[in-house]
Each structure stands twice: as structure tokens, then as C-alpha cells.
Design a protein around this motif. Structure first.
Motif: not given
Length: 316
Positions: A11, A40, A43, A58
Motif C-alpha cells: 500500500f 487504506y 485495504w 486500490l
């Protein structure tokens, strides 16, 4: 399941690209950072083992967060005090993103970011992904859940809407400094004629104070009107000194979003950034950002930049 070190590193490797996409779509570094952080968290909550192409996943999540944000932002901007301008980013800011091609540089120019206010959220997304990050229409279609043909049509419309932002000419660092120095000398001369010579006949001047700093509510149009406004703006006055807390401003030549720019610094804080859009006919637009809420990142970047000597500011 907690993220592994590899998941976190993956990430973080994508973060600069994601922030650059979000900034181009939103025109705000703070909002871009917030939505990348929200990406994030998504994620973190996802079943990463089932994600086949992490970068695509993403990008899709971030883009849809931006689309939702833009829809609500339109409502908020209806009550914005004065003119709304995007947040300028100074030379060297990594959030500016890729700048290898003319298309990439143009897509983050201050003129184009301003014109993107005319676009629908979907048009912004397609334009940014295609023009700045070279995504193919098949990839964009998957990100936005539209057909490939629709992506092509949306991109064509977006390109037409921002066509007016192509007036500027690209300049290198030396040329940018020269343009800024000539502009400042003319603006502080106390006369309109030197400014009129530097401006295109249809020049525009617009400023964003956000209700926090005085800024004219309507733009100025035409070389003479812009020149008179700028002459008054740079004329020393006690009221201006009081607004600056009695401190003397320092003015530097640099670039912001790839265009020549004046940075006004007061006691180490960036007080304003004046972007000069330069074309074949001279300076075609002067866009000034003085809303302090949109200058926090510029102040941080400025503090870590080799700035050189300030330019002479007559009378201050």
C-alpha cells in the motif's frame, strides 16, 4: 486478519500515485490525503488474499471515494464565500505526480485544475486516469463500472471542456523566474502601462480568500482592468501591513503546478501564491490563492525547500 508487512509495504508503494490521482480530481491536498487514508482502511478490512490485482483494486476504491466526495463538494461550494480556486502545489511537491509527458504536465496545471470544475465527477475521473496516468479505456471502464465505449465518450467530452486550459506555454525554471521578476517589477512600478504590456488583451485576474482573507468577489477581465487591480494590490498601505501583523512580506519566484508563480511569505508562513498563466500573447491569467486553509501544505514544502533570495518589493 491483520495486515502483513508485505501488505503494508504494497500500500505504501501505491500511496504517492493514489495521492496524486486524488489531488488532481479534488484540487485539495488535505482531502486527497484523507481519502487515501480511507482507502487504506478499506485495504485493511479487505480479504487481500482474494484480490488479484492490488493496484487496480486500490485505484478503484480511491476513485469511487473521490466520486462520492465530489458529489457532496458541489453542494458545499454553493455556499463558498467568494471565488473557489484549487489548492496550488509548489515545485518539488511529490503530490504533483508524473510529469514525463506534456499531457501529464498539462493535466495538473493550475488552469486545467480550475477548468475541471466544469466537469462532472465521472468526466474528472476519466480525464485524470487517461490523461495523467495513461490508463486504457478498458481499465477505466472496469474502475468506473461503465462500458469501454462510454469511457471513450466521457473522455472526449472532458477534453472539450478543458480545451481552454491549453493557452499556456511550457516554461523552464529560468524562464519562469524571468517572467515572475518582470511581472513583479511592473506590478510595483506604480504605473499601469508596464503591466498592460505583459498581459494579453483578454487577461483575467481572480483570487480565492475563502472568506478568511480579503479577495475580490468577482474576477477582473481585460488587460487594463487587471493592470489597475494589480497596481493597487501591490501598492504599500498601512491596512495591508496590519493584515500581515506588521511583518514585511517576502516575495520569491518559483513555479506552482508547472506555471510561473510568486510565493508571498510572512514570517516563514506562505501567505499567498500567485500563479501566472503564460501564453504566446503574454500573461493570460493571474490566479491568487490566499485562503490559509489551502496553504498549509505549501508552507510545509516551503520550509524544506532551497528558496534563494527574495525579490525586491518596492515600498515594503
Amino acid at each position: 486478519m491483520p495486515l502483513t508487512t508485505t501488505d503494508v509495504e504494497r500500500f505504501e508503494a501505491a500511496r504517492p500515485r493514489l495521492e496524486s490521482i486524488a489531488y488532481r480530481m479534488l484540487g485539495s491536498s488535505a482531502e486527497a490525503e484523507d481519502l487515501v487514508q480511507e482507502t487504506y482502511l478499506r485495504w485493511q478490512a479487505a480479504d487481500i488474499g482474494r484480490i488479484e490485482v492490488p493496484d487496480a483494486w486500490l485505484t478503484k476504491v480511491l476513485t469511487n471515494l473521490c466520486l462520492n466526495h465530489l458529489t457532496s463538494a458541489r453542494v458545499r461550494r454553493e455556499t463558498y464565500i467568494g471565488q473557489w480556486l484549487p489548492e496550488p502545489l509548489l515545485e518539488g511537491d511529490p503530490m504533483l505526480g508524473p510529469a514525463e509527458t506534456a499531457e501529464q504536465r498539462e493535466s495538473v496545471s493550475y488552469a486545467v485544475l480550475t477548468l475541471m470544475e466544469r466537469l462532472t465527477p465521472n468526466e474528472r475521473a476519466v480525464y485524470v486516469l487517461k490523461e495523467a496516468f495513461a490508463y486504457g479505456h478498458r481499465e477505466i471502464a472496469e474502475i468506473l463500472d461503465i462500458s469501454e465505449a462510454s469511457s471513450q465518450q466521457v473522455f472526449s467530452r472532458a477534453k472539450k471542456h478543458v480545451a481552454g486550459g491549453k493557452a499556456r506555454t511550457e516554461v523552464d525554471e529560468v524562464a519562469a523566474k524571468r517572467i515572475v521578476e518582470e511581472f513583479l517589477a511592473a506590478a510595483t512600478s506604480g504605473q499601469t502601462e508596464p503591466l498592460v504590456k505583459l498581459l494579453s488583451s483578454d487577461a483575467l485576474a481572480i483570487g480565492d480568500g475563502g472568506g478568511r482573507v480579503p479577495a475580490k468577489a468577482t474576477p477582473f477581465h481585460g488587460a487594463l482592468a487587471v493592470a489597475k487591480f494589480l497596481r493597487g494590490l501591490f501598492k504599500p498601505a498601512e491596512s495591508k501591513r496590519r493584515m500581515l501583523g506588521g511583518a514585511a512580506p517576502e516575495v520569491y519566484a518559483t513555479t506552482a503546478n508547472g506555471s510561473p508563480a510568486l510565493v508571498i511569505v510572512v514570517e516563514g508562513r506562505v501567505f499567498g501564491i500567485m500563479c501566472l498563466e503564460h501564453g504566446e500573447r503574454g500573461i493570460v491569467a493571474v490566479r491568487s490563492q490566499v485562503n490559509p486553509d489551502k496553504l498549509h501544505r505549501a508552507t510545509e514544502i516551503w520550509a524544506s525547500t532551497r528558496r534563494g533570495e527574495p525579490l525586491a518589493l518596492n515600498g515594503w
